[in-house]
Scaffold this motif. Structure first.
Motif, short mmCIF file in Angstrom:
data_model
loop_
_atom_site.label_atom_id
_atom_site.label_comp_id
_atom_site.label_asym_id
_atom_site.label_seq_id
_atom_site.Cartn_x
_atom_site.Cartn_y
_atom_site.Cartn_z
N ILE A 164 -53.52 111.99 25.88
CA ILE A 164 -54.06 111.80 27.23
C ILE A 164 -55.29 110.90 27.17
O ILE A 164 -55.49 110.03 28.04
CB ILE A 164 -54.42 113.15 27.88
CG1 ILE A 164 -53.17 114.03 28.01
CG2 ILE A 164 -55.06 112.93 29.25
CD1 ILE A 164 -51.99 113.38 28.72
N ALA A 220 -55.84 107.35 29.02
CA ALA A 220 -57.05 107.07 29.81
C ALA A 220 -57.72 105.79 29.32
O ALA A 220 -58.17 104.96 30.13
CB ALA A 220 -58.02 108.25 29.70
N VAL A 250 -51.47 120.00 32.36
CA VAL A 250 -51.80 118.63 31.97
C VAL A 250 -51.35 117.64 33.04
O VAL A 250 -52.04 116.66 33.32
CB VAL A 250 -51.18 118.28 30.61
CG1 VAL A 250 -51.39 116.81 30.28
CG2 VAL A 250 -51.80 119.15 29.51
N ARG A 269 -54.01 117.52 35.69
CA ARG A 269 -55.18 116.74 35.25
C ARG A 269 -54.85 115.24 35.21
O ARG A 269 -55.69 114.41 35.53
CB ARG A 269 -55.63 117.21 33.87
CG ARG A 269 -56.10 118.65 33.86
CD ARG A 269 -57.38 118.85 34.67
NE ARG A 269 -57.59 120.26 34.98
CZ ARG A 269 -57.30 120.82 36.15
NH1 ARG A 269 -56.82 120.08 37.13
NH2 ARG A 269 -57.52 122.10 36.35
N MET A 270 -53.62 114.92 34.85
CA MET A 270 -53.21 113.51 34.84
C MET A 270 -53.22 112.94 36.26
O MET A 270 -53.64 111.79 36.47
CB MET A 270 -51.82 113.38 34.21
CG MET A 270 -51.30 111.95 34.15
SD MET A 270 -52.41 110.81 33.27
CE MET A 270 -52.26 111.45 31.60
#
Length: 310
Positions: A53, A57, A93, A96-97
């Motif tokens: 991740i 980012a 996840v 959050r993504m």
């Protein structure tokens, strides 16, 4: 492309184009650093996932810098595949993504729409397209998370309508990738068969993230966090009993990592409540907060020959 990413490019076309871009400053001002820190706090373990991740980012921050400096014009492909067993944090996840993509301007909103086959595929002719399009309408500007995506394709049933949903999804994933990110999820082996049967899906997936099972030690930490979040605590002996529970439960059918731990703790709370109620005595705050070993050891997991609940 959402407004923030467009603005970065537009800023470079007004007057003199900037010649540098402060990635560290953008990391913090965009809120991406906060999202990554929250992911670290919220999820135990999953080091490979967190690393992946962070890599995504970094890619998006660099793409943002390239846009600001006039070096890039095309939106990177952001559709993803999350593979792993149940209870390994895939939905968390994905949330959050969605937040991360929104903060960087790659989606207009930070919402996540979670669906399964039943939300997309109809049971009769003419039913699938409206269902799928309605889901896509809700997800536009955000992230569509398709759990157990391989169930969309059922080659053994020639009258199945899943292929119609797949074709609509593929068209939207290609033509509206500036306004929708699709994440497909499920068991690794089944997802591989799904991609083999649907090469159009594989070609549109840019990022594959594999979620490993939790270790026994990590599951014990997860149980402590779950208890803390509900204002409970495991007594020292209950903590030992939970450790034994995890070792037993992992070897039994339908083990689902953190999900199985949550279910076990829910049942332990039920037993604790019944134990305190049946005592008929006045209870203290400490008693109300404390799970004792008998609340865990009463589980069927410890009884040989009996199947535990998932």
């Amino acid at each position: 492309m959402a407004d923030k990413a467009k603005d970065a490019t537009a800023a470079g076309s007004e007057g003199a184009r900037p010649t540098s871009f402060n990635l560290a400053k953008e990391l913090h001002e965009s809120g991406v650093a906060a999202v990554l820190e929250e992911l670290d706090r919220e999820l135990v373990g999953l080091a490979p996932v967190k690393r992946r991740i962070r890599e995504i980012a970094a890619l998006l921050l660099v793409d943002r810098a390239r846009r600001a400096l006039g070096l890039s014009q095309e939106t990177p492909t952001l559709h993803m595949s999350f593979t792993g067993n149940p209870g390994t944090g895939k939905t968390t996840v994905a949330l959050r993504m969605a937040d991360l993509l929104h903060r960087l301007g790659y989606i207009r909103q930070g919402h996540l729409v979670t669906v399964t086959r039943d939300d997309l595929v109809g049971q009769y002719i003419g039913h699938t397209a409206p269902k799928t399009k309605e889901v896509l309408k809700k997800a536009m500007g955000g992230v569509l998370f398709i759990d157990e995506a391989y169930y969309l394709y059922r080659p053994e049933n020639e009258r199945d309508y899943g292929q119609e949903a797949i074709e609509i999804l593929l068209q939207i994933m290609e033509n509206q990738r500036d306004d929708l990110v699709v994440i497909v999820a499920g068991y690794a082996d089944r997802m591989e068969r799904f991609f083999s049967s649907n090469p159009g899906f594989r070609s549109r997936i840019a990022h594959h993230v594999d979620f490993p099972d939790y270790s026994d030690k990590e599951l014990l930490l997860i149980s402590d966090k779950m208890m803390e979040n509900q204002n409970y605590v495991l007594s020292p002996k209950a903590h030992k009993a939970m450790e034994e529970y995890i070792a037993h439960r992992r070897k039994q059918p339908h083990f689902a990592n953190a999900r199985s731990i949550r279910n076990a703790l829910d049942r332990a709370r039920l037993r604790q409540a019944n134990r305190l109620f049946e005592s008929g005595e006045e209870v203290t705050e400490i008693q109300l907060r404390t799970i004792e070993p008998e609340d865990i050891l009463a589980s069927r997991v410890f009884k040989e020959g009996e199947k535990p609940a998932a």
